[in-house]
Design an enzyme around this catalytic site. Structure first.
Site, PDB file in Angstrom:
ATOM      1  N   CYS A  21       0.848  -1.193   0.000  1.00 39.17           N
ATOM      2  CA  CYS A  21       0.000   0.000   0.000  1.00 39.17           C
ATOM      3  C   CYS A  21       0.884   1.244   0.000  1.00 39.17           C
ATOM      4  O   CYS A  21       2.094   1.182   0.267  1.00 39.17           O
ATOM      5  CB  CYS A  21      -0.932   0.007   1.202  1.00 39.17           C
ATOM      6  SG  CYS A  21      -0.107   0.250   2.793  1.00 39.17           S
ATOM      7  N   CYS A  24       2.783   1.996   3.291  1.00 37.84           N
ATOM      8  CA  CYS A  24       3.944   1.128   3.516  1.00 37.84           C
ATOM      9  C   CYS A  24       5.098   1.529   2.593  1.00 37.84           C
ATOM     10  O   CYS A  24       6.268   1.422   2.968  1.00 37.84           O
ATOM     11  CB  CYS A  24       3.569  -0.339   3.304  1.00 37.84           C
ATOM     12  SG  CYS A  24       2.737  -1.089   4.736  1.00 37.84           S
ATOM     13  N   CYS A 105      -2.774  -4.872   1.384  1.00 36.37           N
ATOM     14  CA  CYS A 105      -1.318  -4.712   1.392  1.00 36.37           C
ATOM     15  C   CYS A 105      -0.658  -5.998   1.887  1.00 36.37           C
ATOM     16  O   CYS A 105      -1.064  -6.578   2.896  1.00 36.37           O
ATOM     17  CB  CYS A 105      -0.935  -3.534   2.276  1.00 36.37           C
ATOM     18  SG  CYS A 105       0.848  -3.286   2.435  1.00 36.37           S
ATOM     19  N   CYS A 108       1.428  -4.686   5.611  1.00 35.59           N
ATOM     20  CA  CYS A 108       0.661  -4.326   6.817  1.00 35.59           C
ATOM     21  C   CYS A 108      -0.651  -5.081   6.917  1.00 35.59           C
ATOM     22  O   CYS A 108      -1.383  -4.934   7.912  1.00 35.59           O
ATOM     23  CB  CYS A 108       0.413  -2.822   6.859  1.00 35.59           C
ATOM     24  SG  CYS A 108      -0.765  -2.214   5.619  1.00 35.59           S
ATOM     25  N   ASP A 329       1.129 -10.088  65.347  1.00 40.78           N
ATOM     26  CA  ASP A 329       0.387 -11.349  65.432  1.00 40.78           C
ATOM     27  C   ASP A 329      -1.103 -11.059  65.564  1.00 40.78           C
ATOM     28  O   ASP A 329      -1.520  -9.953  65.899  1.00 40.78           O
ATOM     29  CB  ASP A 329       0.867 -12.173  66.621  1.00 40.78           C
ATOM     30  CG  ASP A 329       2.283 -12.699  66.424  1.00 40.78           C
ATOM     31  OD1 ASP A 329       2.704 -12.797  65.254  1.00 40.78           O
ATOM     32  OD2 ASP A 329       2.958 -12.978  67.435  1.00 40.78           O
TER      33      ASP A 329
END
Length: 514
Positions: A21, A24, A105, A108, A329
């Site tokens: 794409c 990218c 794509c 991605c 305690d």
């Protein structure tokens, strides 16, 4: 116009033909101008024509050429720009064919195509609002499918050879990370929907996770190539392992997916909030923490639970961790100015309270039970928590004990105890705590003592000791495991009937005026 240069042409052409794409491609061209990624995906796609793969390389080369400052002298109809264009680029090829539907794509898997838009920002914001967190800022985090590392590396190998032949350099580390590009696009959109700043560092984290079942098997070859890297101790080597696989183990470029990644909802998480204070315990049948023996509860409540219930409700936290400066305690009261304690609240949906709200919370705790009382309740930092434990064994604690003796005694028989100073004890781990503490001999110091005679078999013993001293064992001797002990000093059997903690000398947390 996009900030692409003439030298980027080979990369653009190769990646377009591989099925990447536009965003990218910008990542592979190392474009760090954030505004470029924020442009609508349609503006990129409209200018980037579909290609038919490597077999149509000549057409791809012409169609994929980016806009550059020194424009080549080619017919406009043979050039495809990655920037927005007023014309339908898909019809500029001159072949008369209709434009094909945008492909997913190969790198991605559609995240930067279909899942980076205002619609997705609205969904993320809705997920955050549903959790009802209170915040001024947040950080956006992204969890990606592991196979994206493999696919990105495959594309890098795909273009590296051609780039190198042209005398250029494309280093793997120079590629813009997909997560970073996603955040550049989405941070502003999410911020607009939520009305809070999306920053790079914030206690509130909003996580977005993506999966892609179709390509889950992309990583399976790594188990064969490097089986040792999948051992639990080496699970952090996955990404470095991906960076060394050769082309023969995975298609270069990656295969074309038929579907986009799927978002898996929004996960919100707030960093822990820390609340500190001091507590008094007035009951001799209340443990500090839940008392369980063989999975069976022995007491109906505890100091921890009585404090935690209102605090968790107010901060809307999912859990907590309780700690204190020592512990008493179950049959020991804590009086005086109380024992310092702190709570780590896990994933609180509310993180800030005003001074008046904290005072109201403290009052709610104190009104919930007559067995405990809390004071100096306040929000502290994680770093301040360490002050409670700092030098804990060097601190001092004061006690009052009601002591019984087997042999009748007179006032003068116990008067010498007040003259004893800085008495060093060797205390072997007491039998009563041996199931949860390691066997050891610990040296502790009794700094001072004084006595108040009551009757021939009883007297009050007041002690100031080093923190960590076992007072009961000092009195009765624990079958000789604590030396010296009060039985030896008095030359008669002795035991504690009642014990109170009068003070814990830890100057933390800061006192808050009533």
């Amino acid at each position: 116009m996009l900030p692409l240069k003439e030298k980027d042409k080979p990369i653009v052409q190769k990646l377009l033909s591989a099925g990447c794409c536009a965003r990218c491609i910008l990542r592979f061209c190392c474009i760090r101008v954030q505004a470029t990624y924020r442009r609508p995906q349609q503006s990129h796609d409209a200018a980037a024509p579909e290609t038919s793969g490597e077999n149509n390389q000549s057409h791809d080369a012409a169609a994929a050429a980016p806009a550059v400052t020194e424009a080549p002298q080619e017919p406009p109809s043979k050039r495809a720009k990655l920037e927005p264009s007023g014309t339908n680029a898909a019809s500029e090829g001159g072949d008369g064919n209709a434009a094909a539907a945008p492909r997913v794509c190969v790198v991605c898997l559609g995240i930067l195509q279909e899942l980076c838009d205002p619609t997705q920002a609205v969904k993320i914001a809705a997920g955050v609002k549903a959790e009802k967190y209170e915040f001024d800022s947040l950080v956006l985090s992204v969890s990606l499918p592991a196979q994206l590392c493999v696919r990105e590396h495959s594309c890098w190998l795909h273009v590296k050879k051609e780039v190198r032949e042209k005398g250029l350099v494309l280093d793997k580390d120079d590629i813009i990370p997909l997560k970073e590009a996603f955040k550049w696009i989405m941070q502003g959109l999410v911020s607009k929907e939520l009305g809070g700043a999306v920053v790079f560092s914030s206690p509130t984290d909003v996580g977005v996770e993506f999966t892609h079942k179709e390509t889950d098997a992309d990583c399976h070859f790594l188990a064969t190539v490097c089986p040792d890297c999948f051992k639990p101790a080496k699970n952090k080597q996955f990404e470095s392992m991906v960076l060394v696989f050769p082309c023969r183990h995975f298609p270069c470029p990656p295969t074309q997916p038929s579907s986009c990644c799927s978002p898996q909802g929004v996960q919100c998480l707030h960093l822990s909030v820390f609340v500190a204070g001091r507590y008094n315990k007035f009951c001799r049948s209340l443990p500090q923490t839940p008392w369980l023996i063989d999975g069976e509860r022995r007491m109906e409540s505890s100091v921890e639970e009585l404090i935690a219930a209102p605090v968790l409700s107010t901060f809307r936290a999912e859990g907590f961790n309780f700690s204190s400066s020592g512990r008493e305690d179950v049959d020991v009261r804590t009086l005086g100015n109380g024992r310092p304690f702190a709570m780590e609240l896990l994933n609180p949906h509310r993180s800030r309270l005003s001074r008046m709200e904290m005072k109201q919370l403290q009052q709610t705790i104190n009104e919930s039970s007559d067995k405990i009382r809390v004071r100096d309740l306040q929000i502290v930092t994680r770093d301040a928590m360490s002050r409670m434990k700092e030098g804990e064994e060097e601190k001092t604690k004061s006690y009052t004990a009601l002591v019984w003796t087997r042999r009748p005694i007179q006032r003068e028989d116990i008067s010498f105890i007040g003259d004893i100073k800085e008495l060093t004890l060797d205390q072997k781990t007491p039998l009563r705590v041996l199931h949860r503490r390691a066997l050891a001999v610990r040296q502790r110091v009794v700094h001072s003592m004084n006595v108040h005679f009551l009757d021939p078999h009883h007297f009050h013993l007041r002690l100031k000791t080093q923190a960590g001293t076992y007072i009961k064992e000092f009195v009765h001797g624990d079958f000789g495991r604590t030396k010296p002990n009060l039985c030896e000093l008095l030359r008669t059997d002795a035991d504690i009937l009642e014990l109170d903690v009068e003070s814990v000398d830890v100057d933390w947390p800061p006192a808050i005026p009533e």
